[in-house]
Design a protein around this motif. Sequence first.
Motif, PDB file in Angstrom:
ATOM      1  N   SER A   1       5.585  13.570   9.946  1.00 21.59           N
ATOM      2  CA  SER A   1       5.112  13.708   8.566  1.00 21.59           C
ATOM      3  C   SER A   1       3.775  12.991   8.396  1.00 21.59           C
ATOM      4  CB  SER A   1       6.133  13.091   7.604  1.00 21.59           C
ATOM      5  OG  SER A   1       6.072  11.677   7.707  1.00 21.59           O
ATOM      6  N   PRO A   2       3.003  13.344   7.369  1.00 24.36           N
ATOM      7  CA  PRO A   2       1.770  12.599   7.077  1.00 24.36           C
ATOM      8  C   PRO A   2       2.042  11.111   6.882  1.00 24.36           C
ATOM      9  CG  PRO A   2       1.829  14.631   5.796  1.00 24.36           C
ATOM     10  CD  PRO A   2       3.169  14.498   6.462  1.00 24.36           C
ATOM     11  N   SER A   3       3.218  10.781   6.333  1.00 28.01           N
ATOM     12  CA  SER A   3       3.574   9.374   6.106  1.00 28.01           C
ATOM     13  C   SER A   3       3.627   8.608   7.415  1.00 28.01           C
ATOM     14  CB  SER A   3       4.955   9.261   5.444  1.00 28.01           C
ATOM     15  OG  SER A   3       5.070  10.137   4.367  1.00 28.01           O
ATOM     16  N   GLU A   4       4.291   9.202   8.403  1.00 27.71           N
ATOM     17  CA  GLU A   4       4.442   8.515   9.686  1.00 27.71           C
ATOM     18  C   GLU A   4       3.080   8.327  10.360  1.00 27.71           C
ATOM     19  OE1 GLU A   4       7.120   8.781  13.783  1.00 27.71           O
ATOM     20  OE2 GLU A   4       7.429  10.254  12.186  1.00 27.71           O
ATOM     21  N   LEU A   5       2.226   9.345  10.253  1.00 31.93           N
ATOM     22  CA  LEU A   5       0.886   9.263  10.848  1.00 31.93           C
ATOM     23  C   LEU A   5       0.064   8.157  10.193  1.00 31.93           C
ATOM     24  CD1 LEU A   5      -1.063  10.639  12.891  1.00 31.93           C
ATOM     25  CD2 LEU A   5      -1.876  12.014  10.972  1.00 31.93           C
ATOM     26  N   HIS A   6       0.084   8.095   8.857  1.00 30.36           N
ATOM     27  CA  HIS A   6      -0.668   7.048   8.167  1.00 30.36           C
ATOM     28  C   HIS A   6      -0.076   5.671   8.475  1.00 30.36           C
ATOM     29  CE1 HIS A   6      -1.991   4.668   4.499  1.00 30.36           C
ATOM     30  NE2 HIS A   6      -3.096   4.924   5.182  1.00 30.36           N
ATOM     31  N   GLY A   7       1.248   5.609   8.586  1.00 36.64           N
ATOM     32  CA  GLY A   7       1.888   4.349   8.967  1.00 36.64           C
ATOM     33  C   GLY A   7       1.401   3.880  10.334  1.00 36.64           C
ATOM     34  N   LEU A   8       1.297   4.823  11.274  1.00 32.76           N
ATOM     35  CA  LEU A   8       0.832   4.499  12.626  1.00 32.76           C
ATOM     36  C   LEU A   8      -0.580   3.905  12.583  1.00 32.76           C
ATOM     37  CD1 LEU A   8       1.489   4.998  15.809  1.00 32.76           C
ATOM     38  CD2 LEU A   8      -0.112   6.892  15.538  1.00 32.76           C
ATOM     39  N   PHE A   9      -1.483   4.604  11.878  1.00 34.02           N
ATOM     40  CA  PHE A   9      -2.865   4.117  11.766  1.00 34.02           C
ATOM     41  C   PHE A   9      -2.901   2.733  11.123  1.00 34.02           C
ATOM     42  CE2 PHE A   9      -5.184   8.523  11.542  1.00 34.02           C
ATOM     43  CZ  PHE A   9      -4.734   8.802  12.833  1.00 34.02           C
ATOM     44  N   SER A  10      -2.117   2.559  10.065  1.00 30.41           N
ATOM     45  CA  SER A  10      -2.101   1.281   9.346  1.00 30.41           C
ATOM     46  C   SER A  10      -1.551   0.171  10.229  1.00 30.41           C
ATOM     47  CB  SER A  10      -1.262   1.399   8.069  1.00 30.41           C
ATOM     48  OG  SER A  10      -1.767   2.432   7.238  1.00 30.41           O
ATOM     49  N   GLY A  11      -0.566   0.514  11.070  1.00 32.99           N
ATOM     50  CA  GLY A  11      -0.006  -0.468  12.000  1.00 32.99           C
ATOM     51  C   GLY A  11      -1.031  -0.926  13.022  1.00 32.99           C
ATOM     52  N   HIS A  12      -1.812   0.040  13.552  1.00 34.36           N
ATOM     53  CA  HIS A  12      -2.908  -0.316  14.471  1.00 34.36           C
ATOM     54  C   HIS A  12      -3.835  -1.330  13.808  1.00 34.36           C
ATOM     55  CE1 HIS A  12      -1.994   2.717  17.393  1.00 34.36           C
ATOM     56  NE2 HIS A  12      -2.440   3.745  16.717  1.00 34.36           N
ATOM     57  N   LEU A  13      -4.264  -0.974  12.605  1.00 31.05           N
ATOM     58  CA  LEU A  13      -5.264  -1.785  11.898  1.00 31.05           C
ATOM     59  C   LEU A  13      -4.714  -3.162  11.535  1.00 31.05           C
ATOM     60  CD1 LEU A  13      -6.637   1.068   9.632  1.00 31.05           C
ATOM     61  CD2 LEU A  13      -7.916  -0.086  11.443  1.00 31.05           C
ATOM     62  N   ALA A  14      -3.472  -3.195  11.068  1.00 35.33           N
ATOM     63  CA  ALA A  14      -2.881  -4.475  10.672  1.00 35.33           C
ATOM     64  C   ALA A  14      -2.734  -5.405  11.873  1.00 35.33           C
ATOM     65  CB  ALA A  14      -1.524  -4.253  10.007  1.00 35.33           C
ATOM     66  N   ALA A  15      -2.488  -4.818  13.051  1.00 35.00           N
ATOM     67  CA  ALA A  15      -2.329  -5.627  14.264  1.00 35.00           C
ATOM     68  C   ALA A  15      -3.670  -6.140  14.784  1.00 35.00           C
ATOM     69  CB  ALA A  15      -1.627  -4.813  15.346  1.00 35.00           C
ATOM     70  N   GLY A  16      -4.760  -5.636  14.211  1.00 37.25           N
ATOM     71  CA  GLY A  16      -6.071  -6.112  14.626  1.00 37.25           C
ATOM     72  C   GLY A  16      -6.816  -5.162  15.538  1.00 37.25           C
ATOM     73  N   ALA A  17      -6.228  -3.996  15.807  1.00 33.36           N
ATOM     74  CA  ALA A  17      -6.889  -3.024  16.684  1.00 33.36           C
ATOM     75  C   ALA A  17      -7.956  -2.247  15.922  1.00 33.36           C
ATOM     76  CB  ALA A  17      -5.858  -2.050  17.245  1.00 33.36           C
TER      77      ALA A  17
END
Length: 199
Positions: free
Chosen positions: A30-46
Motif C-alpha cells: 500500500s502507499p502507507s507501507e511505502l511512505h512508512g519505509l521511506f520515513s523509517g530510512h530517514l528517521a534512522a539517519g539514512a
Amino acid sequence: MSSETHAQPELPDFDLIANLMVAEGVHVVSPSELHGLFSGHLAAGARLEPAVLLQGACDLMDVEALKHENSKILLLDLYQQSLAMLEAPELIFELCVADEDQSLAQRAESLGQWCQGFLSGFGLYGKHTDKTLSREAKEALADLNQIAQIVAGVEEDDGSENDLMEVEEYVRMVVLMLFAECNKAEPPADNNSPQTTVH
C-alpha cells in the motif's frame, strides 16, 4: 504573522501513489507501507541516493523496475517532501495513510501498514538494536510494533474514530522523536560526498 516566505512541504496525494502502484502492476503493497519505509530510512539517519531509493521501493513493491518515468519522479518527491517535513521546525510531518473517505477499518489497516513499513525502513540500518538508542526510543519502537499489528475489524463509531486519531497522532510524534534522536549533527564522516544529480 508575516506571509510565508517559502512553500510548506507537502506529501503527494495518497490516491496518486495508489494509482502509480496500479500503473506499475503492484498489488502487494500500500502507499502507507511505502511512505512508512521511506520515513523509517530517514528517521534512522539514512539519506539515500535516488537510484538506491528507487531500488528499495522496487524491492518492497516486488517489481523488477519502474516502467514509468513519472513513477520515479513521484517516489523521489515523496521522499524529499518527507525529509523536508521531518526537518521542519514546526513539526508538520504527516503520515501518508488512507483518509476520512475510507472506512475506519481501512484507515486502521492503513496505519498498521505504515508502521510495518516504518519499522522495516528503520530496522534496515540496525538502529533498533543500537545500544545508543534511549530507553524512551526503544519503548516507542515497541509501541509501533504493537500498532503495526492493527487489523481490520474496528467498530465504526465516534469512540473508535477518536481512538484512531489519537493513535495516528502518537505515531507521528514518535517518528519526530526518533528522527530528532537519530539525526543529531555529527562530525563530518568520509561519506559526505557531493550530492549526485538525478538524470
